[in-house]
Scaffold this active site. Structure first.
Site, PDB file in Angstrom:
ATOM      1  N   ASP A 253      45.276  61.698  22.254  1.00 13.72           N
ATOM      2  CA  ASP A 253      44.659  60.845  23.256  1.00 13.72           C
ATOM      3  C   ASP A 253      45.225  61.253  24.612  1.00 13.72           C
ATOM      4  O   ASP A 253      46.416  61.569  24.731  1.00 13.72           O
ATOM      5  CB  ASP A 253      44.974  59.372  22.998  1.00 13.72           C
ATOM      6  CG  ASP A 253      44.137  58.767  21.883  1.00 13.72           C
ATOM      7  OD1 ASP A 253      43.447  59.530  21.173  1.00 13.72           O
ATOM      8  OD2 ASP A 253      44.197  57.530  21.703  1.00 13.72           O
ATOM      9  N   HIS A 302      50.350  54.724  23.113  1.00 22.87           N
ATOM     10  CA  HIS A 302      50.304  55.617  24.270  1.00 22.87           C
ATOM     11  C   HIS A 302      51.587  55.507  25.082  1.00 22.87           C
ATOM     12  O   HIS A 302      52.339  54.544  24.956  1.00 22.87           O
ATOM     13  CB  HIS A 302      49.092  55.294  25.145  1.00 22.87           C
ATOM     14  CG  HIS A 302      47.785  55.507  24.453  1.00 22.87           C
ATOM     15  ND1 HIS A 302      46.767  54.573  24.474  1.00 22.87           N
ATOM     16  CD2 HIS A 302      47.331  56.538  23.697  1.00 22.87           C
ATOM     17  CE1 HIS A 302      45.737  55.030  23.766  1.00 22.87           C
ATOM     18  NE2 HIS A 302      46.065  56.213  23.287  1.00 22.87           N
ATOM     19  N   CYS A 406      45.434  51.873  31.866  1.00 20.84           N
ATOM     20  CA  CYS A 406      44.538  52.179  30.742  1.00 20.84           C
ATOM     21  C   CYS A 406      43.066  52.028  31.117  1.00 20.84           C
ATOM     22  O   CYS A 406      42.229  52.828  30.689  1.00 20.84           O
ATOM     23  CB  CYS A 406      44.837  51.257  29.561  1.00 20.84           C
ATOM     24  SG  CYS A 406      46.465  51.457  28.835  1.00 20.84           S
TER      25      CYS A 406
END
Length: 422
Positions: A253, A302, A406
């Site tokens: 990601d 993340h 994000c």
């Protein structure tokens, strides 16, 4: 060995690259010497911003896409959409990234819409966030609205979709290039479709566009017997370097990469494997260097609610997930700031994240930060650092898995590339 020359922003923190380049490389050399097989699909515009590797800063600045770090003055940004957000099916990779108390929620609602009223409130919050960004002089772009409840099937799996809420997860801008991340959740396999109209427009206007090799997401990519019965199990496994994703094929990601000029910091996580990091390292070399850093708690999905670089030589480091290499940053002259405990209530649903979204902030420039209106403690921390806070309430949007960092992908920041190579 790296040597530092700062083009802008002084030398504060620049030496960290030297330390990390020499120290972290030792643990990674054995890995990178193996012969990995990877493919890439890279597009070159008919009128590219960069005709060759030695393009001038002026030429790059004329591109619609240009961003080298997390703090230069923000000019254009993509903001995600909560509309039609769909609960992902409760597969092994979803289980490995969510908290135990929410597993019944996924088991019951997987493949269905997130609570409608909650999504409606999140949509209103994100619209207000967009309005505030525009008021601050930032151009705001949005992805397409898509029906994520449609079931799809590949030769290896079938799933429904999730959302286009978090552009940071799927898009990484490095200079004048947009990189589409391959992702690791089956529910996010086709998430790129929501962003393609925007990316095609940037490409036609001269930006570079690269799509990382798309994983098959076959069963072999996941440890189907990943032994997680509780969150504690998951933390112990991750601390031992055991993750739900295997090294069957590259996956990553984009939100597991943190940019600081020519140096980019990455973590091995539940969604980003070493093959994915190696693909990125080879793709960006020799102009950029990718460093692996690790944390006491490597489980978070993340990096940007664990380790958030908010200025040249200035980093937010999560006290619950200290970086194993943090002393190297300190010795190099970086200022390491520990954010205060988040204020989000215990009863507020966070279906795929932790309360530490409080530090998941968006820098509009070195002296302006977008922060949650409810997080008064971290607001005071920023003010002590001489950084003005732009307050927006996105509590309901937090529930969908992200904070301001994000929910955005910075497309243009006004600045130049700092040189860290000999």
């Amino acid at each position: 060995m790296l040597r530092v020359r700062c083009v802008r922003g002084g030398s504060r923190g620049a030496e960290a690259v030297h330390y990390i380049g020499s120290m972290l490389r030792k643990g990674f050399v054995g890995w990178v010497q193996r012969s990995f097989q990877s493919t890439q699909a890279a597009a070159v515009s008919e009128k590219p911003c960069a005709a060759d590797e030695k393009v001038s800063d002026t030429a790059v600045q004329e591109c619609p896409v240009c961003s080298y770090n997390e703090w230069d003055p923000l000019e254009e940004v993509i903001v995600g959409r909560p509309e039609n957000a769909n609960v992902p099916p409760f597969s092994v990779e979803v289980k490995a990234n969510t908290y135990e108390k929410y597993w019944p929620f996924y088991q019951k609602h997987g493949g269905q819409s997130f609570p409608v009223e909650h999504v409606k409130k999140a949509t209103e919050e994100i619209e207000e966030m967009c309005n505030v960004l525009r008021h601050e002089g930032v151009v705001v772009q949005r992805p397409e609205v898509i029906d994520w409840s449609v079931k799809y099937k590949t030769p290896d799996f079938e799933s429904t979709g999730m959302y286009a809420a978090m552009p940071r997860d799927i898009l990484l801008v490095v200079g004048n290039e947009i990189i589409e991340a391959p992702m690791a959740w089956r529910a996010r396999f086709f998430e790129y479709r929501a962003y393609r109209p925007l990316i095609k427009d940037y490409f036609r206007r001269g930006a570079k566009w690269t799509t990382a090799p798309k994983p098959t997401m076959a069963d072999e990519l996941y440890d189907q017997d990943y032994p997680i019965r509780t969150v504690e199990d998951r933390h112990k496994l991750a601390a031992m370097g055991k993750f739900v994703t295997t090294e069957f094929e590259p996956c990553f990601d984009a939100a597991d990469f943190m940019r600081a000029g020519r140096d980019i910091f990455a973590q091995r996580s539940q969604v980003t494997n070493y093959l994915g990091i190696e693909w990125m390292r080879r793709h960006l070399a020799p102009d950029y260097k990718v460093h692996i850093i690790s944390f006491k708690d490597p489980n978070p999905m993340h990096i940007d609610a664990t380790f958030n670089i908010i200025g040249p030589g200035l980093v937010l480091s999560n006290p619950d997930r200290p970086c194993h290499q943090i002393e190297l940053f300190k010795k190099a002259g970086w200022t390491v700031v520990t954010p205060p405990i988040p204020l989000i209530p215990d009863n507020h649903p966070l279906w795929m994240s932790s309360k530490w979204l409080s530090m998941n902030v968006l820098m509009l420039d070195e002296k302006r930060v977008m922060v949650d209106a409810n997080e008064t403690s971290i607001q005071k921390m920023f003010e002590k650092l001489g950084i003005s806070t732009i307050k927006v309430n996105i509590r309901h949007a937090n529930s969908l898995g992200g904070g301001f960092h994000c929910w955005t992908c910075d497309i243009r920041r006004r600045g130049t590339l700092q040189s860290y190579f000999s």
